[in-house]
Scaffold this active site. Structure first.
Site, PDB file in Angstrom:
ATOM      1  N   GLU A  54      -4.315  -1.695  -8.329  1.00 41.69           N
ATOM      2  CA  GLU A  54      -3.499  -1.874  -9.544  1.00 41.69           C
ATOM      3  C   GLU A  54      -2.882  -3.260  -9.503  1.00 41.69           C
ATOM      4  O   GLU A  54      -2.239  -3.625  -8.516  1.00 41.69           O
ATOM      5  CB  GLU A  54      -2.385  -0.820  -9.613  1.00 41.69           C
ATOM      6  CG  GLU A  54      -1.548  -0.974 -10.885  1.00 41.69           C
ATOM      7  CD  GLU A  54      -0.338  -0.035 -10.940  1.00 41.69           C
ATOM      8  OE1 GLU A  54      -0.458   1.055 -11.499  1.00 41.69           O
ATOM      9  OE2 GLU A  54       0.719  -0.422 -10.394  1.00 41.69           O
TER      10      GLU A  54
ATOM     11  N   ALA B 206      12.583  -5.756 -14.965  1.00 47.93           N
ATOM     12  CA  ALA B 206      11.973  -4.562 -14.365  1.00 47.93           C
ATOM     13  C   ALA B 206      12.640  -4.216 -13.028  1.00 47.93           C
ATOM     14  O   ALA B 206      12.874  -3.038 -12.734  1.00 47.93           O
ATOM     15  CB  ALA B 206      10.476  -4.762 -14.182  1.00 47.93           C
TER      16      ALA B 206
ATOM     17  N   LYS C  46       6.897  -0.840 -23.509  1.00 47.68           N
ATOM     18  CA  LYS C  46       7.248   0.579 -23.412  1.00 47.68           C
ATOM     19  C   LYS C  46       8.519   0.837 -24.226  1.00 47.68           C
ATOM     20  O   LYS C  46       9.295  -0.095 -24.466  1.00 47.68           O
ATOM     21  CB  LYS C  46       7.496   0.923 -21.932  1.00 47.68           C
ATOM     22  CG  LYS C  46       6.215   1.091 -21.146  1.00 47.68           C
ATOM     23  CD  LYS C  46       6.494   1.907 -19.891  1.00 47.68           C
ATOM     24  CE  LYS C  46       5.210   2.387 -19.274  1.00 47.68           C
ATOM     25  NZ  LYS C  46       5.441   3.244 -18.095  1.00 47.68           N
TER      26      LYS C  46
ATOM     27  N   VAL D 156       0.881  -1.165   0.000  1.00 48.05           N
ATOM     28  CA  VAL D 156       0.000   0.000   0.000  1.00 48.05           C
ATOM     29  C   VAL D 156       0.920   1.217   0.000  1.00 48.05           C
ATOM     30  O   VAL D 156       1.904   1.251   0.749  1.00 48.05           O
ATOM     31  CB  VAL D 156      -0.931   0.006   1.232  1.00 48.05           C
ATOM     32  CG1 VAL D 156      -1.755   1.280   1.288  1.00 48.05           C
ATOM     33  CG2 VAL D 156      -1.862  -1.198   1.214  1.00 48.05           C
ATOM     34  N   LYS D 157       0.624   2.169  -0.854  1.00 49.08           N
ATOM     35  CA  LYS D 157       1.439   3.393  -0.922  1.00 49.08           C
ATOM     36  C   LYS D 157       1.376   4.104   0.424  1.00 49.08           C
ATOM     37  O   LYS D 157       0.318   4.131   1.054  1.00 49.08           O
ATOM     38  CB  LYS D 157       0.830   4.326  -1.978  1.00 49.08           C
ATOM     39  CG  LYS D 157       1.631   4.473  -3.253  1.00 49.08           C
ATOM     40  CD  LYS D 157       1.046   5.616  -4.068  1.00 49.08           C
ATOM     41  CE  LYS D 157       1.611   5.833  -5.422  1.00 49.08           C
ATOM     42  NZ  LYS D 157       2.827   5.294  -5.880  1.00 49.08           N
TER      43      LYS D 157
HETATM   44  P1  GTP Z   1       2.424   5.970 -12.755  1.00 49.27           P
HETATM   45  O1  GTP Z   1       2.083   7.422 -12.685  1.00 49.27           O
HETATM   46  O2  GTP Z   1       3.844   5.644 -12.336  1.00 49.27           O
HETATM   47  O3  GTP Z   1       1.425   5.113 -12.045  1.00 49.27           O
HETATM   48  O4  GTP Z   1       2.396   5.603 -14.292  1.00 49.27           O
HETATM   49  P2  GTP Z   1       1.127   5.341 -15.187  1.00 49.27           P
HETATM   50  O5  GTP Z   1      -0.081   5.905 -14.578  1.00 49.27           O
HETATM   51  O6  GTP Z   1       1.473   5.723 -16.594  1.00 49.27           O
HETATM   52  O7  GTP Z   1       0.958   3.794 -15.074  1.00 49.27           O
HETATM   53  P3  GTP Z   1       1.739   2.593 -15.724  1.00 49.27           P
HETATM   54  O8  GTP Z   1       0.699   1.530 -15.744  1.00 49.27           O
HETATM   55  O9  GTP Z   1       2.428   2.919 -17.002  1.00 49.27           O
HETATM   56  O10 GTP Z   1       2.873   2.229 -14.654  1.00 49.27           O
HETATM   57  C1  GTP Z   1       2.552   1.929 -13.348  1.00 49.27           C
HETATM   58  C2  GTP Z   1       3.644   1.154 -12.640  1.00 49.27           C
HETATM   59  O11 GTP Z   1       4.259   0.183 -13.499  1.00 49.27           O
HETATM   60  C3  GTP Z   1       4.812   1.957 -12.106  1.00 49.27           C
HETATM   61  O12 GTP Z   1       4.507   2.540 -10.874  1.00 49.27           O
HETATM   62  C4  GTP Z   1       5.896   0.869 -12.001  1.00 49.27           C
HETATM   63  O13 GTP Z   1       5.679   0.043 -10.867  1.00 49.27           O
HETATM   64  C5  GTP Z   1       5.629   0.035 -13.224  1.00 49.27           C
HETATM   65  N1  GTP Z   1       6.399   0.508 -14.387  1.00 49.27           N
HETATM   66  C6  GTP Z   1       5.914   1.221 -15.423  1.00 49.27           C
HETATM   67  N2  GTP Z   1       6.890   1.489 -16.304  1.00 49.27           N
HETATM   68  C7  GTP Z   1       8.025   0.945 -15.833  1.00 49.27           C
HETATM   69  C8  GTP Z   1       9.384   0.891 -16.290  1.00 49.27           C
HETATM   70  O14 GTP Z   1       9.751   1.419 -17.334  1.00 49.27           O
HETATM   71  N3  GTP Z   1      10.282   0.233 -15.505  1.00 49.27           N
HETATM   72  C9  GTP Z   1       9.924  -0.377 -14.347  1.00 49.27           C
HETATM   73  N4  GTP Z   1      10.880  -1.009 -13.652  1.00 49.27           N
HETATM   74  N5  GTP Z   1       8.657  -0.343 -13.876  1.00 49.27           N
HETATM   75  C10 GTP Z   1       7.726   0.310 -14.597  1.00 49.27           C
HETATM   76 MG    MG Z   2       1.784   3.719 -10.608  1.00 55.97          MG
END
Ligand code: GTP
Ligand code: MG
Length: 208
Positions: free
Chosen positions: A149, A161, A122, A54-55
């Site tokens: 999430e 990752a 990505k 949990v954040k």
């Molecule tokens: P956030 O604002 O971070 O939540 O991004 P978002 O709203 O665009 O959501 P997204 O689903 O793209 O990513 C959410 C989560 O996925 C992040 O908080 C990380 O835990 C993980 N994540 C996303 N991109 C990467 C990445 O490039 N590298 C790694 N290691 N984790 C990632």
């Molecule tokens: Mg996130």
């Protein structure tokens, strides 16, 4: 002496994170049931392990500010979709979609968003299936719909990752393009390994 925090507000945040903790417990139970049932019928676990968190209040507030929202509990609930986060590490790529379908088909789970970074990685190479779901949490005097999430990935994707996060966490300079390219190649190698392992598994199944 004047209190430094507004107690009503402090309790509000504590209550908020408590409800998200309950939501994680609900999802965790659902996943454990699915995993055990799968084991019963197919003699193997599609889920290697599950991590959840949990954040913290501080990190919720940071994210609200970063996204340009006023810092309120209501805005946190509305706009921060990863207050409760659960990561499911699967054995094979195909298991990711099996788990996804099983979660999606549950009548009390509302699917809010799907981001398929496996079909569409990505730009840095990151791969995972991300879901935002909403589930009911039953409290003594009401029930609440809570967002969670869910990140679903293989062991190999998780390996990439985790290390990428370690290497670049709080690295706020531009990354040289040759390094970006190498990182992406690692992600592609890993995707290739996942494909090979799935192929081997499917081959062996013919001999069973
Ligand atoms: P956030 O604002 O971070 O939540 O991004 P978002 O709203 O665009 O959501 P997204 O689903 O793209 O990513 C959410 C989560 O996925 C992040 O908080 C990380 O835990 C993980 N994540 C996303 N991109 C990467 C990445 O490039 N590298 C790694 N290691 N984790 C990632
Ligand atoms: Mg996130």
């Amino acid at each position: 002496m004047e209190p430094t925090v507004n107690t009503k507000d402090a309790n509000g945040w504590k209550n908020l994170t408590m409800i998200y903790r309950f939501a994680l417990k609900e999802v965790d139970t659902k996943l454990n049931i699915l995993n055990e049932e799968f084991q019963f019928f197919h003699y193997r676990n599609p889920i290697e392990h599950i991590k959840s968190r949990v954040k913290t209040k501080e990190s919720i507030i940071d994210k609200l500010i970063r996204k340009g929202y006023e810092v309120t509990i209501e805005n946190a609930r509305e706009y921060i979709h990863d207050i409760a986060g659960i990561r499911i590490i699967c054995s094979f790529t195909s298991d990711i979609y099996v788990i996804y379908e099983l979660i999606k088909s549950q009548s009390d789970v509302k699917l809010i968003e799907v981001k398929d970074y496996i079909k569409n990685p990505k730009p840095n190479g990151y791969q995972s299936l991300h879901l935002i779901v909403e589930i009911p949490v039953f409290l003594s005097d009401r029930s609440e719909h809570v967002k969670v999430e869910i990140q679903i990935r293989t062991i190999a994707m998780d390996f990439w990752a985790s290390l990428e996060h370690k290497i670049f966490y709080k690295f706020n300079k531009a990354i040289p393009s040759e390094i970006t390219q190498q990182l992406k190649e690692c992600a592609e190698d890993i995707a290739h390994l996942d494909q090979k392992m799935l192929f081997i598994k499917n081959e062996i199944e013919q001999y069973k």
